[in-house]
Design a protein around this motif. Sequence first.
Motif, PDB file in Angstrom:
ATOM      1  N   ASP A 170     -13.842  -4.811   3.680  1.00  0.00           N
ATOM      2  CA  ASP A 170     -12.996  -5.015   4.773  1.00  0.00           C
ATOM      3  C   ASP A 170     -11.451  -4.253   4.190  1.00  0.00           C
ATOM      4  OD1 ASP A 170     -10.862  -5.636   6.468  1.00  0.00           O
ATOM      5  OD2 ASP A 170     -11.646  -7.757   6.464  1.00  0.00           O
ATOM      6  N   GLY A 171     -11.038  -3.421   4.917  1.00  0.00           N
ATOM      7  CA  GLY A 171      -9.630  -2.668   4.362  1.00  0.00           C
ATOM      8  C   GLY A 171      -8.442  -3.927   4.141  1.00  0.00           C
ATOM      9  N   ARG A 172      -8.577  -5.019   4.705  1.00  0.00           N
ATOM     10  CA  ARG A 172      -7.549  -6.143   4.544  1.00  0.00           C
ATOM     11  C   ARG A 172      -7.540  -6.498   3.129  1.00  0.00           C
ATOM     12  NH1 ARG A 172      -9.052  -9.382   9.945  1.00  0.00           N
ATOM     13  NH2 ARG A 172     -11.187  -8.755   9.117  1.00  0.00           N
ATOM     14  N   TYR A 173      -8.679  -6.621   2.237  1.00  0.00           N
ATOM     15  CA  TYR A 173      -8.745  -6.778   1.025  1.00  0.00           C
ATOM     16  C   TYR A 173      -7.555  -5.745   0.167  1.00  0.00           C
ATOM     17  CZ  TYR A 173     -12.705  -9.831   1.046  1.00  0.00           C
ATOM     18  OH  TYR A 173     -13.474 -10.914   0.998  1.00  0.00           O
ATOM     19  N   MET A 174      -7.619  -4.527   0.622  1.00  0.00           N
ATOM     20  CA  MET A 174      -6.731  -3.545  -0.055  1.00  0.00           C
ATOM     21  C   MET A 174      -5.346  -3.987   0.102  1.00  0.00           C
ATOM     22  SD  MET A 174      -4.630  -1.022   0.212  1.00  0.00           S
ATOM     23  CE  MET A 174      -4.984  -0.578   1.786  1.00  0.00           C
ATOM     24  N   GLY A 175      -4.861  -4.340   1.458  1.00  0.00           N
ATOM     25  CA  GLY A 175      -3.656  -4.685   1.906  1.00  0.00           C
ATOM     26  C   GLY A 175      -2.954  -5.970   1.249  1.00  0.00           C
ATOM     27  N   ILE A 176      -3.944  -6.994   0.893  1.00  0.00           N
ATOM     28  CA  ILE A 176      -3.554  -8.125   0.333  1.00  0.00           C
ATOM     29  C   ILE A 176      -3.108  -7.994  -1.202  1.00  0.00           C
ATOM     30  CG2 ILE A 176      -4.136 -10.421  -0.367  1.00  0.00           C
ATOM     31  CD1 ILE A 176      -5.758 -10.814   2.003  1.00  0.00           C
ATOM     32  N   GLY A 177      -4.198  -6.875  -1.639  1.00  0.00           N
ATOM     33  CA  GLY A 177      -3.965  -6.615  -3.269  1.00  0.00           C
ATOM     34  C   GLY A 177      -2.657  -5.631  -3.362  1.00  0.00           C
ATOM     35  N   TYR A 178      -2.368  -4.706  -2.346  1.00  0.00           N
ATOM     36  CA  TYR A 178      -1.145  -4.164  -2.557  1.00  0.00           C
ATOM     37  C   TYR A 178       0.001  -5.014  -2.314  1.00  0.00           C
ATOM     38  CZ  TYR A 178       2.699  -0.710  -1.634  1.00  0.00           C
ATOM     39  OH  TYR A 178       3.749  -0.061  -1.511  1.00  0.00           O
ATOM     40  N   GLU A 179      -0.188  -6.149  -1.335  1.00  0.00           N
ATOM     41  CA  GLU A 179       0.905  -7.030  -1.199  1.00  0.00           C
ATOM     42  C   GLU A 179       1.496  -7.890  -2.444  1.00  0.00           C
ATOM     43  OE1 GLU A 179       2.091 -11.089   1.364  1.00  0.00           O
ATOM     44  OE2 GLU A 179       0.450  -9.703   1.710  1.00  0.00           O
ATOM     45  N   MET A 180       0.174  -8.265  -3.025  1.00  0.00           N
ATOM     46  CA  MET A 180       0.502  -8.986  -4.337  1.00  0.00           C
ATOM     47  C   MET A 180       0.806  -8.183  -5.600  1.00  0.00           C
ATOM     48  SD  MET A 180      -3.003 -11.425  -4.051  1.00  0.00           S
ATOM     49  CE  MET A 180      -2.412 -12.538  -5.485  1.00  0.00           C
ATOM     50  N   PHE A 181       0.359  -6.935  -5.379  1.00  0.00           N
ATOM     51  CA  PHE A 181       0.604  -6.006  -6.616  1.00  0.00           C
ATOM     52  C   PHE A 181       2.407  -5.862  -6.763  1.00  0.00           C
ATOM     53  CE2 PHE A 181       2.187  -1.525  -7.745  1.00  0.00           C
ATOM     54  CZ  PHE A 181       1.620  -1.465  -9.049  1.00  0.00           C
ATOM     55  N   ARG A 182       2.909  -5.712  -5.585  1.00  0.00           N
ATOM     56  CA  ARG A 182       4.572  -5.674  -5.548  1.00  0.00           C
ATOM     57  C   ARG A 182       4.975  -7.231  -5.442  1.00  0.00           C
ATOM     58  NH1 ARG A 182       6.567  -1.093  -3.381  1.00  0.00           N
ATOM     59  NH2 ARG A 182       8.046  -2.164  -2.188  1.00  0.00           N
ATOM     60  N   PHE A 183       4.751  -7.815  -6.669  1.00  0.00           N
ATOM     61  CA  PHE A 183       5.358  -9.071  -6.895  1.00  0.00           C
ATOM     62  C   PHE A 183       6.535  -9.663  -6.938  1.00  0.00           C
ATOM     63  CE2 PHE A 183       5.435  -7.197 -11.197  1.00  0.00           C
ATOM     64  CZ  PHE A 183       6.557  -7.936 -11.721  1.00  0.00           C
ATOM     65  N   TRP A 184       7.561  -8.446  -7.029  1.00  0.00           N
ATOM     66  CA  TRP A 184       8.937  -8.545  -7.029  1.00  0.00           C
ATOM     67  C   TRP A 184       9.632  -8.580  -5.516  1.00  0.00           C
ATOM     68  CZ3 TRP A 184       5.879  -4.461  -8.394  1.00  0.00           C
ATOM     69  CH2 TRP A 184       6.092  -3.202  -7.669  1.00  0.00           C
ATOM     70  N   ASN A 185       8.583  -8.457  -4.695  1.00  0.00           N
ATOM     71  CA  ASN A 185       9.188  -8.543  -3.249  1.00  0.00           C
ATOM     72  C   ASN A 185       8.952 -10.167  -2.649  1.00  0.00           C
ATOM     73  OD1 ASN A 185       9.753  -6.000  -2.867  1.00  0.00           O
ATOM     74  ND2 ASN A 185       7.943  -5.698  -1.610  1.00  0.00           N
TER      75      ASN A 185
END
Length: 270
Positions: A255-270
């Motif tokens: 599911d591509g949404r896994y990637m989206g969550i991973g990218y969101e979490m990766f940008r922890f400074w936001n």
Amino acid sequence: MTFATTDRRSAENQVSPIFLVLAAAFVAAGFALGSGWGNDRVGVFLFVVAGWMVSLCLHEFAHARTALAGGDITIGSKGYLTLNPLKYGHVLLSFVLPVIFVIMGGIGLPGGAVYIERDRISGRLKHSLISAAGPLVNVVFAVVLLVLVGGGWFENPELPATAGEDTVYVHSALPSALAFLAYLQVTAAILNLLPVPGLDGYGIVEPWLSYKTRRAIAPFAPYGMLLLFALVWQSQVGQLLFDLTMRIFDLFGVDGRYMGIGYEMFRFWN
């Protein structure tokens, strides 16, 4: 003299402590995410950056090892077989810029460079294989990661749920981190296989071009990667790349949404 030569060759093949530290950080961050220890968002950042750096080292090592097999016996003395990231070209261009590309645009662009003495290698096919060896590492990396995520590995229902901005939840942050790292590997493979001067895709086809054509293209090689990044980041090319990558995710049942969550979490400074 024999012993001196043997010792030198052993040192040329010894794995760099820097690479071992990167690999250890990658494994440790993955363990922390899988067990729910520490801050998930910082953990995802460390996991992805360390994993991306490890893949860059392996990418360049594959080029070097294939060149050695092809006839360039100077590869070992240059330190390319040690997996030391400091040996692969300019540190800024080879590793800092690719990490910045990931942070800024969430895409995997290749970095690093091994300087191969092409005149020592005969046969156009060998030259093409040397260029293809690096992207193949990204392909293998991506396949392994997608199989792990698609197979439901590392899901842990005992951990607190992790939310994405679209309110889709997963049980653990680790599958999302794996999916985002897989996304970087897929995009790196796709982009690096394009026949753009300065990238491996061009290196694959270059031996088959006429001398006149190669001479005409050579001045543009240093700017190929930066131009490609600008196109991906600022034009419709970026959307096309995303759509193609998501089709590949679908092939593995991810599911591509896994990637989206991973990218969101990766940008922890936001």
